[in-house]
Write an enzyme that holds these catalytic residues in place. Structure first.
Site, mmCIF file in Angstrom:
data_model
loop_
_atom_site.group_PDB
_atom_site.id
_atom_site.type_symbol
_atom_site.label_atom_id
_atom_site.label_comp_id
_atom_site.label_asym_id
_atom_site.label_seq_id
_atom_site.Cartn_x
_atom_site.Cartn_y
_atom_site.Cartn_z
ATOM 1 N N ARG A 39 -88.841 -53.346 31.700
ATOM 2 C CA ARG A 39 -87.499 -53.694 31.256
ATOM 3 C C ARG A 39 -86.059 -53.140 31.793
ATOM 4 O O ARG A 39 -85.191 -53.714 32.288
ATOM 5 C CB ARG A 39 -87.251 -54.073 29.594
ATOM 6 C CG ARG A 39 -88.276 -54.549 29.093
ATOM 7 C CD ARG A 39 -89.811 -54.396 29.063
ATOM 8 N NE ARG A 39 -90.285 -53.214 28.422
ATOM 9 C CZ ARG A 39 -91.148 -52.585 28.627
ATOM 10 N NH1 ARG A 39 -92.287 -52.985 29.762
ATOM 11 N NH2 ARG A 39 -91.796 -51.432 28.401
ATOM 12 N N CYS A 73 -89.917 -52.976 20.839
ATOM 13 C CA CYS A 73 -89.198 -52.484 21.921
ATOM 14 C C CYS A 73 -87.791 -52.652 21.827
ATOM 15 O O CYS A 73 -87.689 -54.075 22.106
ATOM 16 C CB CYS A 73 -90.111 -52.964 23.211
ATOM 17 S SG CYS A 73 -89.040 -52.496 24.733
ATOM 18 N N THR A 75 -85.386 -52.083 24.255
ATOM 19 C CA THR A 75 -84.848 -52.736 25.604
ATOM 20 C C THR A 75 -85.154 -53.970 25.587
ATOM 21 O O THR A 75 -84.170 -54.830 26.246
ATOM 22 C CB THR A 75 -85.220 -51.842 26.917
ATOM 23 O OG1 THR A 75 -85.120 -50.581 26.712
ATOM 24 C CG2 THR A 75 -84.568 -52.269 28.143
ATOM 25 N N THR A 115 -82.796 -46.420 26.136
ATOM 26 C CA THR A 115 -83.053 -46.243 27.769
ATOM 27 C C THR A 115 -81.717 -46.466 28.278
ATOM 28 O O THR A 115 -80.733 -46.902 27.954
ATOM 29 C CB THR A 115 -83.988 -47.289 27.983
ATOM 30 O OG1 THR A 115 -83.217 -48.494 27.630
ATOM 31 C CG2 THR A 115 -85.169 -47.355 27.247
ATOM 32 N N LYS A 154 -94.333 -42.016 27.540
ATOM 33 C CA LYS A 154 -95.246 -43.293 27.945
ATOM 34 C C LYS A 154 -96.259 -42.853 28.784
ATOM 35 O O LYS A 154 -97.322 -43.502 28.676
ATOM 36 C CB LYS A 154 -94.354 -44.471 29.013
ATOM 37 C CG LYS A 154 -93.138 -44.956 27.963
ATOM 38 C CD LYS A 154 -92.295 -45.858 29.066
ATOM 39 C CE LYS A 154 -91.427 -46.858 28.446
ATOM 40 N NZ LYS A 154 -91.932 -47.662 27.420
ATOM 41 N N CYS A 184 -85.011 -46.338 21.116
ATOM 42 C CA CYS A 184 -86.129 -46.770 21.821
ATOM 43 C C CYS A 184 -87.185 -46.501 21.247
ATOM 44 O O CYS A 184 -87.167 -45.332 20.722
ATOM 45 C CB CYS A 184 -85.993 -45.988 23.101
ATOM 46 S SG CYS A 184 -87.364 -46.020 24.234
#
Lengths: 226, 226
Positions: A39, A73, A75, A115, A154, A184
Site C-alpha cells: 500500500r 491496516c 494505510t 506509515t 513485518k 499502523c
C-alpha cells in the site's frame, strides 16, 4: 495486511469478548492474504495499485458469508471509501474509530505514528485538524526510523522494531503530544509494553477497531434476539 | 474451533515462514467460527452433531477461494474422513502429522493429552498402538482435570488452565512417557512454557500441522514456478 497485525487484531477481539465458552466468541472469517501489493509503495511511488486485490479480498469474504467487513491496516484505508462503494455489506473504518476516541477524550494535541504513505496522504492529520485540534507528526529522520521499524515487525524482527518505535513515540511525547495515535497495525505489536504501562498516552487504532467489531456484533445479536 | 487456538495456529504458521516482507507470508483464509456445536459433547453425550456446521465452514472456505483446508482442532478430526469425502480441495489431517512425527522420532512410549472425547474415540491411541508403540493416557481423575483445563483456556482463564495442564503433563512423564502428544489445540497455549523449556518431550500437534501447511504451500509455489 501484515499477518502478525491480523493475528494481533483477532487476539484483541477475543480478549474484548466476555465469553465463558467457544460458542460465545465472535464468529470471524479472516482473509489474511499478505500478497496484496504494498500500500505504501503505491501511494508514495505509484507502484502497483492494491485496489483490485483489496476488492478480491472483499468479494472472497462476502462469498464466504461475512456480514460486516473491517480492514486491520491503516494505510489501506486510503482506498476505504472506494471499497465501501463496492461492498454489499457494512464496513467499519479504523479512522472513524480513532476520531471518535479523540473526541471523547477531548485531546488538544495528538501525535501520529503511521506509515510514510498514511502521513503523506494526510489521513490522520486531516481528521485531527478538522476537529480544531493540533496534530504532531514525526520529522523526516524520525519518519524514516518509523518506516524501518514497521518493516522490522513485518519481517519478524520484533525486538529491533520495538526499540525503533519507542524512539519515535518518546520524541512525539517530548514535543507535547498528550496521546499518540498508533496508526499502523504493526505499531501496537512493537509498542506492546508502552501500551501496557502508559495506556492513556496510546491511541491503539487496532484495539479501537476490535472494540467496534465487538459492539457491532453485540448490537446485531440484540436485534436478532428482540 | 477455540478462537485462541486458531490464533495460536496462525502465529505458528507466520513464525515458521521465512519471510522478509508481507508478500512472502502464506495467504490464509480463516473460518474462525466458534459457534460450531461442541465436538466433545456430541461424541460423549450424543448432543447436537457439529458435522453440518463443519461442512458449512468447509463450503465457506471453498467459496472464498481456499486451495487446501486444515482444521486446528483435534477433536473435530473425528469427522475428518467424512468431511474429506465432501471436500473439493485437499485436506491435511493433524493426526497424520503427529503419526509422522512419532515414526520419525522412533518413540516407544507416548503419552496423550486430549479432550475426553478424543480419548474416548481412541483417535490417538489407535494411531500409536497400531504402529507397535505403547500409549499412555491420563487416569480418570487426571482426565477430569485435563477437561477442566481445556475449558479454562477456552474461557480465557490462561493461568489456571496452564497450572492444571502442567499437573497432567508431569504425571504422564513420571509414568514413563518419552514424549506427550499435545492433542488438543488449547494445550500448546496452556503449556507454552513447557514447550519452550522441554521441546523434546512435547509433540505439539498444532505446530506440526502449521509446519505441514508451510510445506504444502512451498511445494505448490515450487510447482507453479517450475
Amino acid at each position: 495486511m501484515g499477518p502478525l497485525a491480523t493475528v494481533d487484531f483477532m487476539q484483541k477481539i477475543i480478549a474484548l469478548t466476555a465469553a465463558s465458552k467457544d460458542q460465545e466468541h465472535l464468529p470471524m472469517l479472516v482473509h489474511n492474504v499478505p500478497q496484496i501489493p504494498d500500500r505504501s509503495a503505491c501511494i508514495l511511488e505509484g507502484s502497483e495499485d492494491p485496489f483490485p486485490a483489496l476488492l478480491r479480498g472483499l468479494r472472497s469474504l462476502e462469498r464466504g458469508g461475512a456480514e460486516c467487513v473491517v480492514i486491520p491496516c491503516n494505510t489501506a484505508h486510503f482506498w476505504f471509501e472506494k471499497l465501501q462503494k463496492h461492498a454489499q455489506i457494512p464496513m467499519i473504518s479504523i479512522l472513524d474509530c480513532v476520531q471518535k476516541h479523540i473526541r471523547q477524550h477531548r485531546l488538544g494535541k495528538v501525535g501520529v505514528m503511521a506509515t510514510s504513505a498514511t502521513v503523506s496522504a494526510v489521513m490522520y492529520q486531516e481528521l485531527i485538524e478538522n476537529d480544531g485540534r493540533e496534530c504532531l507528526i514525526p520529522d523526516q529522520d524520525m519518519q524514516t526510523l518509523m518506516m524501518q521499524a514497521i518493516y522490522d515487525i513485518k519481517a519478524g524482527r520484533l525486538e529491533l522494531g520495538s526499540q525503533r518505535m519507542k524512539v519515535v513515540f518518546d520524541d512525539l511525547v517530548n514535543k507535547g503530544a498528550e496521546a499518540v495515535v498508533l496508526g499502523c497495525t504493526e505499531i501496537p505489536i512493537g509498542l506492546a509494553e508502552v501500551v501496557k504501562t502508559s495506556p492513556e498516552q496510546c491511541i491503539d487504532a487496532t484495539a479501537l477497531l476490535a472494540s467496534a467489531c465487538v459492539d457491532w456484533y453485540n448490537q446485531k445479536e440484540a436485534r436478532v434476539a428482540a
